[in-house]
Design a protein around this motif. Structure first.
Motif, PDB file in Angstrom:
ATOM      1  N   GLY A 182       0.796  -1.230   0.000  1.00 19.94           N
ATOM      2  CA  GLY A 182       0.000   0.000   0.000  1.00 19.94           C
ATOM      3  C   GLY A 182       0.820   1.267   0.000  1.00 19.94           C
ATOM      4  O   GLY A 182       0.277   2.358  -0.158  1.00 19.94           O
ATOM      5  N   ARG A 183       2.113   1.153   0.191  1.00 11.91           N
ATOM      6  CA  ARG A 183       2.981   2.333   0.197  1.00 11.91           C
ATOM      7  C   ARG A 183       3.708   2.432  -1.146  1.00 11.91           C
ATOM      8  O   ARG A 183       4.309   1.464  -1.609  1.00 11.91           O
ATOM      9  N   VAL A 184       3.647   3.599  -1.753  1.00 10.84           N
ATOM     10  CA  VAL A 184       4.282   3.814  -3.053  1.00 10.84           C
ATOM     11  C   VAL A 184       5.793   3.949  -2.872  1.00 10.84           C
ATOM     12  O   VAL A 184       6.243   4.716  -2.018  1.00 10.84           O
ATOM     13  N   PRO A 185       6.602   3.224  -3.645  1.00 15.04           N
ATOM     14  CA  PRO A 185       8.057   3.432  -3.576  1.00 15.04           C
ATOM     15  C   PRO A 185       8.377   4.874  -3.949  1.00 15.04           C
ATOM     16  O   PRO A 185       7.776   5.433  -4.861  1.00 15.04           O
ATOM     17  N   ALA A 186       9.294   5.487  -3.226  1.00 14.84           N
ATOM     18  CA  ALA A 186       9.596   6.901  -3.465  1.00 14.84           C
ATOM     19  C   ALA A 186      11.101   7.111  -3.573  1.00 14.84           C
ATOM     20  O   ALA A 186      11.883   6.356  -2.990  1.00 14.84           O
ATOM     21  N   PHE A 187      11.475   8.115  -4.351  1.00 14.84           N
ATOM     22  CA  PHE A 187      12.882   8.486  -4.408  1.00 14.84           C
ATOM     23  C   PHE A 187      12.984  10.002  -4.352  1.00 14.84           C
ATOM     24  O   PHE A 187      12.021  10.724  -4.637  1.00 14.84           O
ATOM     25  N   SER A 188      14.147  10.482  -3.961  1.00 14.90           N
ATOM     26  CA  SER A 188      14.323  11.921  -3.786  1.00 14.90           C
ATOM     27  C   SER A 188      15.688  12.336  -4.307  1.00 14.90           C
ATOM     28  O   SER A 188      16.615  11.522  -4.390  1.00 14.90           O
ATOM     29  N   PHE A 189      15.803  13.612  -4.669  1.00 18.47           N
ATOM     30  CA  PHE A 189      17.084  14.135  -5.124  1.00 18.47           C
ATOM     31  C   PHE A 189      17.080  15.653  -5.029  1.00 18.47           C
ATOM     32  O   PHE A 189      16.025  16.286  -4.964  1.00 18.47           O
ATOM     33  N   ASP A 190      18.288  16.235  -5.021  1.00 15.60           N
ATOM     34  CA  ASP A 190      18.452  17.683  -5.032  1.00 15.60           C
ATOM     35  C   ASP A 190      18.578  18.159  -6.478  1.00 15.60           C
ATOM     36  O   ASP A 190      19.206  17.493  -7.304  1.00 15.60           O
ATOM     37  N   LEU A 191      17.991  19.312  -6.768  1.00 14.76           N
ATOM     38  CA  LEU A 191      18.140  19.940  -8.068  1.00 14.76           C
ATOM     39  C   LEU A 191      18.592  21.371  -7.808  1.00 14.76           C
ATOM     40  O   LEU A 191      17.793  22.228  -7.441  1.00 14.76           O
ATOM     41  N   MET A 192      19.874  21.619  -7.961  1.00 16.64           N
ATOM     42  CA  MET A 192      20.452  22.900  -7.594  1.00 16.64           C
ATOM     43  C   MET A 192      20.516  23.830  -8.801  1.00 16.64           C
ATOM     44  O   MET A 192      21.330  23.627  -9.700  1.00 16.64           O
ATOM     45  N   HIS A 193      19.649  24.817  -8.818  1.00 19.24           N
ATOM     46  CA  HIS A 193      19.627  25.745  -9.949  1.00 19.24           C
ATOM     47  C   HIS A 193      19.344  27.168  -9.470  1.00 19.24           C
ATOM     48  O   HIS A 193      18.631  27.933 -10.139  1.00 19.24           O
ATOM     49  N   GLY A 194      19.909  27.524  -8.324  1.00 20.97           N
ATOM     50  CA  GLY A 194      19.758  28.879  -7.807  1.00 20.97           C
ATOM     51  C   GLY A 194      18.310  29.270  -7.604  1.00 20.97           C
ATOM     52  O   GLY A 194      17.452  28.447  -7.255  1.00 20.97           O
ATOM     53  N   ALA A 195      18.014  30.531  -7.848  1.00 26.25           N
ATOM     54  CA  ALA A 195      16.665  31.063  -7.630  1.00 26.25           C
ATOM     55  C   ALA A 195      15.634  30.409  -8.525  1.00 26.25           C
ATOM     56  O   ALA A 195      14.446  30.383  -8.202  1.00 26.25           O
ATOM     57  N   THR A 196      16.051  29.879  -9.673  1.00 24.52           N
ATOM     58  CA  THR A 196      15.106  29.310 -10.638  1.00 24.52           C
ATOM     59  C   THR A 196      14.862  27.821 -10.410  1.00 24.52           C
ATOM     60  O   THR A 196      14.167  27.172 -11.192  1.00 24.52           O
ATOM     61  N   GLY A 197      15.411  27.282  -9.340  1.00 27.51           N
ATOM     62  CA  GLY A 197      15.336  25.842  -9.103  1.00 27.51           C
ATOM     63  C   GLY A 197      13.943  25.261  -9.101  1.00 27.51           C
ATOM     64  O   GLY A 197      13.709  24.180  -9.650  1.00 27.51           O
TER      65      GLY A 197
END
Length: 313
Positions: A77-92
């Protein structure tokens, strides 16, 4: 099916200046404002730039993911999840929206949670020379058959060699490098870059000043300096009321600014009547503009909201 904003939230609590904690609180508030549980979210993207103790490993997204209990264990019942950083300054955040859309459109994830925000690495709330407000924001994206979704991202960058806008002077910091940060903060070029990105987005959308004056379109602006929205409106020859910014009391929330502006526009009711909502993010090095259509062209026409002259993307 189009990508839709399911919920949004910000957090500038005064009892902490930890980005990790502020982002976790914003994420929890965002989910609480929706009918979506943390177990249904398949992706978390962090775009915050300035964080506690200048931590670079592990990814900040993983630290926030752990705090909110997102996909930590594989259970029925729990959806597999992944995470990451996306570093693009103010426009991130705008780049993160584009990225999340790729997964939402294919059905790889049902919901994507984006978090933004910044704090001084010392986790002190007010530090001389640090121009950004300690705080965080969260945006929950999903898919809907009635949503018009987001259109292509339009970006502009400073020409030539760009000087660093933030750095740690290790010679001066010595053993205190984890709590140090220097910022070069500009304004004039950010107006020029922002205006260029907005003009490109307006042209692609087939929008002009009348669309903004008559409420069919609204521009959400950041707040790198006081009066940025009004100056931008004058530069673009738009009515000041057509540009919704960040409340002056908030200051400059940097990567979280688009969410602050969106919530301000939603609270004032302009999002309910606009067929095109233009998200703008900018600093003195880059700018990005992204058009969002809360309703599909067919729904807007039936509902009397009026569709964009250009076929919806």
């Amino acid at each position: 099916m189009g990508t839709t904003i399911v919920a949004a939230a910000t957090n500038t609590d005064l009892d902490t200046a930890s980005y990790f904690e502020l982002a976790a609180r914003a994420a929890r508030s965002c989910l609480a404002g929706s009918d979506v549980s943390v177990d249904e979210v398949g992706m978390l993207i962090n775009v915050g730039v300035f964080r506690d103790e200048n931590i670079s490993e592990p990814a900040v997204s993983a630290l926030i993911q752990k705090r909110i209990g997102l996909g930590l264990e594989y259970q029925p019942g729990r959806v597999p999840a992944f995470s990451f950083d996306l570093m693009h300054g103010a426009t991130g955040l705008l780049h993160a929206i584009n990225t999340a859309e790729c997964f939402l459109a294919t059905g790889d994830v049902e919901y994507a949670l984006l978090v933004a925000g910044d704090t001084h690495p010392s986790t002190k709330r007010y530090v001389a020379g640090f121009p950004y407000t300690a705080g965080a924001a969260a945006l929950l994206l999903g898919s809907s058959p009635t949503a018009g979704g987001f259109c292509p991202l339009h970006t502009r960058e400073t020409t030539g060699t760009a000087d660093p806008s933030a750095w740690v002077n290790l010679g001066e910091a010595g053993a205190n490098g984890r709590s140090a940060m220097r910022i070069r903060h500009g304004a004039q070029e950010s107006i020029e870059l922002a205006a260029a990105a907005v003009r490109a987005c307006m042209a692609d959308e087939g929008l002009d000043g009348d669309d903004f004056a008559e409420g069919r379109a609204v521009l959400l602006a950041p707040a790198p300096v006081v009066g940025f929205g009004a100056e931008l409106a004058e530069t673009l020859r738009l009515r000041t009321e057509s540009v919704v910014g960040v409340a002056p009391a908030v200051g400059d929330p940097y990567t979280a600014a688009p969410v602050h502006a969106y919530l301000s526009a939603r609270e004032s009711g302009v999002v309910d009547t606009a067929a095109s909502v233009l998200f703008l993010a900018a600093d003195d090095a880059a700018a990005a503009c992204l058009a969002y259509h809360p309703q599909s062209a067919a729904v807007a026409t039936v509902g009397g909201g009026g569709a964009s002259r250009r076929e919806r993307c």
